[in-house]
Design a protein around this motif. Structure first.
Motif, mmCIF file in Angstrom:
data_model
loop_
_atom_site.group_PDB
_atom_site.id
_atom_site.type_symbol
_atom_site.label_atom_id
_atom_site.label_comp_id
_atom_site.label_asym_id
_atom_site.label_seq_id
_atom_site.Cartn_x
_atom_site.Cartn_y
_atom_site.Cartn_z
ATOM 1 N N LEU A 1 0.833 -1.206 0.000
ATOM 2 C CA LEU A 1 0.000 0.000 0.000
ATOM 3 C C LEU A 1 0.870 1.260 0.000
ATOM 4 O O LEU A 1 0.602 2.215 -0.762
ATOM 5 C CB LEU A 1 -0.918 -0.019 1.231
ATOM 6 N N LEU B 1 -5.603 5.624 -4.197
ATOM 7 C CA LEU B 1 -6.008 4.587 -3.257
ATOM 8 C C LEU B 1 -7.149 3.750 -3.807
ATOM 9 O O LEU B 1 -7.187 2.528 -3.597
ATOM 10 C CB LEU B 1 -6.430 5.239 -1.928
ATOM 11 N N ILE C 1 -5.798 1.041 -6.018
ATOM 12 C CA ILE C 1 -5.165 -0.037 -5.253
ATOM 13 C C ILE C 1 -6.242 -0.950 -4.651
ATOM 14 O O ILE C 1 -6.101 -2.183 -4.642
ATOM 15 C CB ILE C 1 -4.262 0.540 -4.154
ATOM 16 N N TYR D 1 -7.072 -5.066 -5.025
ATOM 17 C CA TYR D 1 -7.352 -6.029 -3.958
ATOM 18 C C TYR D 1 -8.661 -6.782 -4.218
ATOM 19 O O TYR D 1 -8.767 -7.992 -3.952
ATOM 20 C CB TYR D 1 -7.418 -5.312 -2.608
#
Length: 556
Positions: free
Chosen positions: A170, A180, A183, A187
């Motif tokens: 991260l 963010l 990312i 996930y």
């Protein structure tokens, strides 16, 4: 508090509690944590060692190029290393952190998919050899509960190692100026891909117990190959479907939106990617939606197969009704990837047929009944039909379409007919292939022949019928083009032999436009002749099996 949490887990899913209790001890947790942290440290040190070091004063007589430097060169794509006031090189830390982010993403996903698949298949193999799997079947737990318990519990040490890698991953992503939300999209894609491959591992381990200890190695090797395929460049054909089985597809979107550096090959032609002629290569939300669609559809049907096969090891993986719905669900997804402008290979039809071949080979394995089921159906068909359905199930054809234990050839034919209905409009409009429609028919005829061969071998009295069936179908698929090539009979010299015996999507379609209509017609008639003979043989065996033992003795 820990005991209270374990009690809650045991009440919710006893199988998960059993897996956690057996694996999550202090020694295993320490080992998994040490391996995860050591791998992260090794990666960090490896990338740090690549940072350029300025030469001593007086020895810097020519420009030094390095990808981690920050000064652009007007004459090349490489970066020039410039010095600061203290004589050190100015480092592009964004590029440096991006490299850590990418390699940590690749290694983490590879470990989760390959090692997780190995652990799940190996666990099922051990349960089968010890006899505890039958004990689990007799427990009051549902197949769904056992499925979730295995998937969440068996790779739990891998989950621990992955969680320990999240802080560095991260931070590296944020330092590389990756938003963010992107990312988090990665996930989500990792979770969807793990659900797909773990579900496939569970079903593979359940249906291939005859492979013995070779099971986990074969399964993890297949996942490794699939992961490698997902890293190949986009082709703008149906083959791009395989790219979205892996989270690397979302990683490509992240790299496309930042400075790609040495990872330019991963995102090559991504901006031209389409689905049903709609561009999906520039928006990460579109990529995530496609990834969830592909992985979610695959996970759902693998889950359905587990729920059917686990309580009844001798039954088929899917019912015939489920197979019809599966083909109707999957064909539009596959066709969507085939409908792209200007494919790199010149035509999307060959790759579309290859993907369909893989799907139908899996469908043949999932639908084909074993010897005992066919005997039961042939001898007691009238008795096993429910009384409420005796009127409409009076005719054998309807029983072949819907019955659980009947031969699978008719069901495969119906699924092929559904595929023809879905694919024909596009095959007729495919300008790069003159005989695209007939190519689809020839390939689907061969798939039907493979289904008949598989059913015949599973009806024999030999041991290991599954191995014999798989080897025979593989030989029929691969040997004809190999033999014809060894005999120097090229498609131009012997088009009839190539058309009627080899899968056109793999071997013949590039030169298919020059074939005459009479040759195509003879090829189709030859395939239909072989198919009729195979089905007559199957029908005679079913008729013989349907006779009572006393009647057979009296007739003899």
């Amino acid at each position: 508090m820990t005991l209270h949490l374990l009690d809650k887990i045991g009440n919710w899913n006893p199988q998960l509690f059993r897996e956690i209790k057996g694996r999550l001890n202090t020694g295993n947790m320490a080992l998994a944590s040490a391996l995860s942290l050591s791998a992260q440290l090794l990666l960090f040190m490896s990338v740090s060692a690549q940072i350029p070091v300025p030469p001593p004063n007086g020895e810097y007589t020519y420009p030094i190029y390095h990808r981690f430097c920050s000064l652009d060169d007007a004459h090349s794509s490489e970066k020039i290393c410039a010095r600061d006031a203290l004589g050190n090189f100015v480092i592009n830390w964004r590029e440096w952190w991006l490299e850590i982010f990418v390699w940590l993403s690749i290694f983490s996903v590879l470990a989760l998919l390959v090692a997780g698949t190995y652990l799940l298949v190996s666990d099922l193999d051990k349960e089968e050899r010890r006899g505890t799997l039958n004990f689990i079947r007799l427990s009051p737990q549902s197949a769904k509960t056992i499925f979730l318990g295995k998937i969440l519990g068996v790779p739990i040490l891998l989950y621990l190692a992955a969680i320990l890698a999240i802080p560095l991953h991260l931070y590296a992503g944020l330092a590389a100026q990756i938003p963010l939300n992107e990312i988090l999209c990665f996930y989500i894609a990792v979770a969807a891909s793990c659900a797909l491959f773990y579900s496939g591992a569970m079903l593979f381990g359940l249906t291939t117990s005859w492979l013995g200890g070779f099971q986990p190695w074969l399964a993890s090797g297949m996942v490794f190959v699939a992961f490698g395929i997902s890293a190949l460049p986009f082709t703008r054909t149906a083959w791009d479907l395989l790219k979205f089985l892996s989270p690397l597809a979302i990683l490509r979107y992240q790299l496309f939106l930042v400075d790609k550096g040495e990872f330019d090959s991963l995102v090559e032609d991504l901006e031209k990617l389409q689905w049903f002629y709609s561009p999906v290569g520039t928006n990460i939300a579109s990529g995530l939606a496609l990834s969830l669609l592909v992985c979610g559809t695959g996970t759902y049907w693998l889950w359905q197969g587990w729920q059917r096969r686990f309580p009844n090891p001798s039954g088929t993986v899917l019912s015939k009704r489920q197979s019809y719905l599966l083909v109707i669900c999957c064909q539009p997804i596959i066709l969507g990837f085939a409908l792209q402008s200007n494919p790199i290979s010149g035509s999307s039809l060959p790759t579309l047929l290859i993907v369909n071949l893989v799907m139908f080979l899996a469908l043949i394995a999932a639908l084909t009944s074993d010897r005992q089921s066919l005997y039961d159906w042939a001898r007691y068909r009238q008795q096993i039909v429910p009384s409420s359905q005796k009127l409409w199930r009076r005719y054998p054809l309807l029983d072949l379409i819907w019955s659980e234990k009947s031969p699978a050839v008719v069901a495969i034919a119906i699924n092929l007919l559904s595929s023809v209905i879905i694919l024909t409009p596009w095959a007729l409009l495919e300008k790069s292939e003159k005989n695209g429609f007939w190519g689809v028919i020839l390939c689907l005829n061969l798939i039907l022949i493979y289904a008949a061969i598989t059913q015949l071998f599973l009806f024999t009295k030999t041991r290991n019928q599954e191995i014999w069936a798989a080897c025979t179908v593989g030989s029929v698929l691969l040997l004809p083009p190999l033999i014809l090539s060894m005999l120097l009979l090229t498609p131009e010299k012997a088009p009839l032999l190539w058309l009627c015996s080899t899968f056109g999507g793999v071997w013949f379609l590039p030169s298919f436009a020059a074939v005459s209509g009479n040759t195509i017609l003879l090829s189709i008639l030859s395939q239909w002749t072989v198919l009729v003979l195979l089905n007559f043989k199957l029908r005679s065996q079913l008729k013989l099996a349907g006779q009572s033992a006393s009647k057979a003795l009296l007739k003899a």
